[in-house]
Design a protein around this motif. Sequence first.
Motif, PDB file in Angstrom:
ATOM      1  N   GLN A  41       0.836  -1.203   0.000  1.00  0.00           N
ATOM      2  CA  GLN A  41       0.000   0.000   0.000  1.00  0.00           C
ATOM      3  C   GLN A  41       0.876   1.260   0.000  1.00  0.00           C
ATOM      4  O   GLN A  41       0.591   2.226  -0.723  1.00  0.00           O
ATOM      5  CB  GLN A  41      -0.914  -0.015   1.234  1.00  0.00           C
ATOM      6  N   THR A  42       1.945   1.246   0.800  1.00  0.00           N
ATOM      7  CA  THR A  42       2.866   2.392   0.829  1.00  0.00           C
ATOM      8  C   THR A  42       3.512   2.592  -0.542  1.00  0.00           C
ATOM      9  O   THR A  42       3.637   3.730  -1.027  1.00  0.00           O
ATOM     10  CB  THR A  42       3.967   2.167   1.884  1.00  0.00           C
ATOM     11  N   PHE A  43       3.915   1.496  -1.182  1.00  0.00           N
ATOM     12  CA  PHE A  43       4.516   1.572  -2.521  1.00  0.00           C
ATOM     13  C   PHE A  43       3.528   2.202  -3.511  1.00  0.00           C
ATOM     14  O   PHE A  43       3.899   3.073  -4.309  1.00  0.00           O
ATOM     15  CB  PHE A  43       4.900   0.153  -2.975  1.00  0.00           C
ATOM     16  N   VAL A  63      13.292   7.185  -2.720  1.00  0.00           N
ATOM     17  CA  VAL A  63      13.963   6.649  -3.908  1.00  0.00           C
ATOM     18  C   VAL A  63      13.826   5.122  -3.991  1.00  0.00           C
ATOM     19  O   VAL A  63      13.803   4.550  -5.098  1.00  0.00           O
ATOM     20  CB  VAL A  63      15.455   7.066  -3.905  1.00  0.00           C
ATOM     21  N   ALA A  64      13.695   4.455  -2.827  1.00  0.00           N
ATOM     22  CA  ALA A  64      13.558   2.995  -2.824  1.00  0.00           C
ATOM     23  C   ALA A  64      12.256   2.544  -3.464  1.00  0.00           C
ATOM     24  O   ALA A  64      12.136   1.383  -3.879  1.00  0.00           O
ATOM     25  CB  ALA A  64      13.645   2.464  -1.389  1.00  0.00           C
ATOM     26  N   TYR A  65      11.290   3.468  -3.561  1.00  0.00           N
ATOM     27  CA  TYR A  65       9.973   3.084  -4.076  1.00  0.00           C
ATOM     28  C   TYR A  65       9.864   3.223  -5.591  1.00  0.00           C
ATOM     29  O   TYR A  65       8.776   3.186  -6.148  1.00  0.00           O
ATOM     30  CB  TYR A  65       8.883   3.914  -3.390  1.00  0.00           C
ATOM     31  N   ARG A  66      11.003   3.375  -6.255  1.00  0.00           N
ATOM     32  CA  ARG A  66      10.982   3.441  -7.721  1.00  0.00           C
ATOM     33  C   ARG A  66      10.693   2.077  -8.339  1.00  0.00           C
ATOM     34  O   ARG A  66      10.267   1.992  -9.485  1.00  0.00           O
ATOM     35  CB  ARG A  66      12.314   3.977  -8.239  1.00  0.00           C
ATOM     36  N   ASN A  67      10.978   1.002  -7.611  1.00  0.00           N
ATOM     37  CA  ASN A  67      10.685  -0.340  -8.145  1.00  0.00           C
ATOM     38  C   ASN A  67      10.218  -1.255  -7.017  1.00  0.00           C
ATOM     39  O   ASN A  67      10.453  -0.980  -5.833  1.00  0.00           O
ATOM     40  CB  ASN A  67      11.919  -0.925  -8.843  1.00  0.00           C
ATOM     41  N   LEU A  68       9.563  -2.357  -7.408  1.00  0.00           N
ATOM     42  CA  LEU A  68       8.986  -3.281  -6.422  1.00  0.00           C
ATOM     43  C   LEU A  68      10.060  -4.001  -5.604  1.00  0.00           C
ATOM     44  O   LEU A  68       9.849  -4.334  -4.437  1.00  0.00           O
ATOM     45  CB  LEU A  68       8.123  -4.320  -7.140  1.00  0.00           C
ATOM     46  N   VAL A  72       9.405  -2.979  -1.914  1.00  0.00           N
ATOM     47  CA  VAL A  72       8.579  -3.954  -1.192  1.00  0.00           C
ATOM     48  C   VAL A  72       9.409  -5.144  -0.699  1.00  0.00           C
ATOM     49  O   VAL A  72       9.465  -5.412   0.505  1.00  0.00           O
ATOM     50  CB  VAL A  72       7.419  -4.460  -2.093  1.00  0.00           C
ATOM     51  N   VAL A  73      10.090  -5.858  -1.626  1.00  0.00           N
ATOM     52  CA  VAL A  73      10.711  -7.132  -1.241  1.00  0.00           C
ATOM     53  C   VAL A  73      11.883  -6.931  -0.275  1.00  0.00           C
ATOM     54  O   VAL A  73      11.975  -7.619   0.749  1.00  0.00           O
ATOM     55  CB  VAL A  73      11.170  -7.908  -2.491  1.00  0.00           C
TER      56      VAL A  73
END
Length: 267
Positions: A41-43, A63-68, A72-73
């Motif tokens: 949800q945050t992503f 910046v970490a949320y640019r990709n799954l 997330v993982v």
Amino acid sequence: MRTALAIARKELSIYFTTPWAYAVFTAMVGISSFFFMGLLQTFKDVQEMAQAFGWGQMPPDTVAYRNLTDGVVVQLWGVILIVTLFVAPFLSMRLFAEEKRNKTFELLMTTPVSPLELVLGKYLGGLGIIGATLGLTIVFPLMLSAFGSSASGTVLEWPTVLLGYGAVLLWGATCMAVGMFISSLTESQMVAALLTFAVMLPWMLLRGLAQSAEEPVRSFINYLAFDAQLSNLLKGVLDLKALVFFFSVILFSLLLTHRTVEAQRWA
């Protein structure tokens, strides 16, 4: 080695015939699912904000949320490390403590089984159950890979995902080795679980203590901290120094357990 494998199979069959293992499985899946949904949800929220304002206007910590993979993982593996810290003591506590409480340890010592075979067999059995527990969490990246989407066409960076998953398994194996040693010291399973947690929690958080220390003590404490050793592996960076550290802790714990069992055999 054949005797050790037979003991490991017996340990696994005991685990899987008790409700305790299934309670741990349920707890691991339930807690991991809760955090996985929260991270997802945050992503999604960050991605929507980035589409509205552009990544250039977003805070640096997003910046970490640019990709799954990173959004997330990698963060999910960090959460599972903490959950393992609570779960592993309850899986390792019975390895020797239960034998002592049931007075079967003395009988075991009269059999032709050597202390080394006993320790290896018990540890392999414990490794099997912690591996099965942590194995349940691989379903989350598999779900992302099956149902997620990416503009580049690659939903997940699998080398990063698998190296991080390997770090989680290595952490579980380390907790099990330390827990088994503590279990060999007592006949109370609850005391074994609490002592294992009491040892592993501050050991995990040593890096926080290092911040207030001066060099070279700071570097030494950072080297001993589990979270510092795991940080690169979780991000997909193969760190040989960390692998040597974890295998050293596992081997040292097995050696201590062997010496303890051998001493009790001749007591």
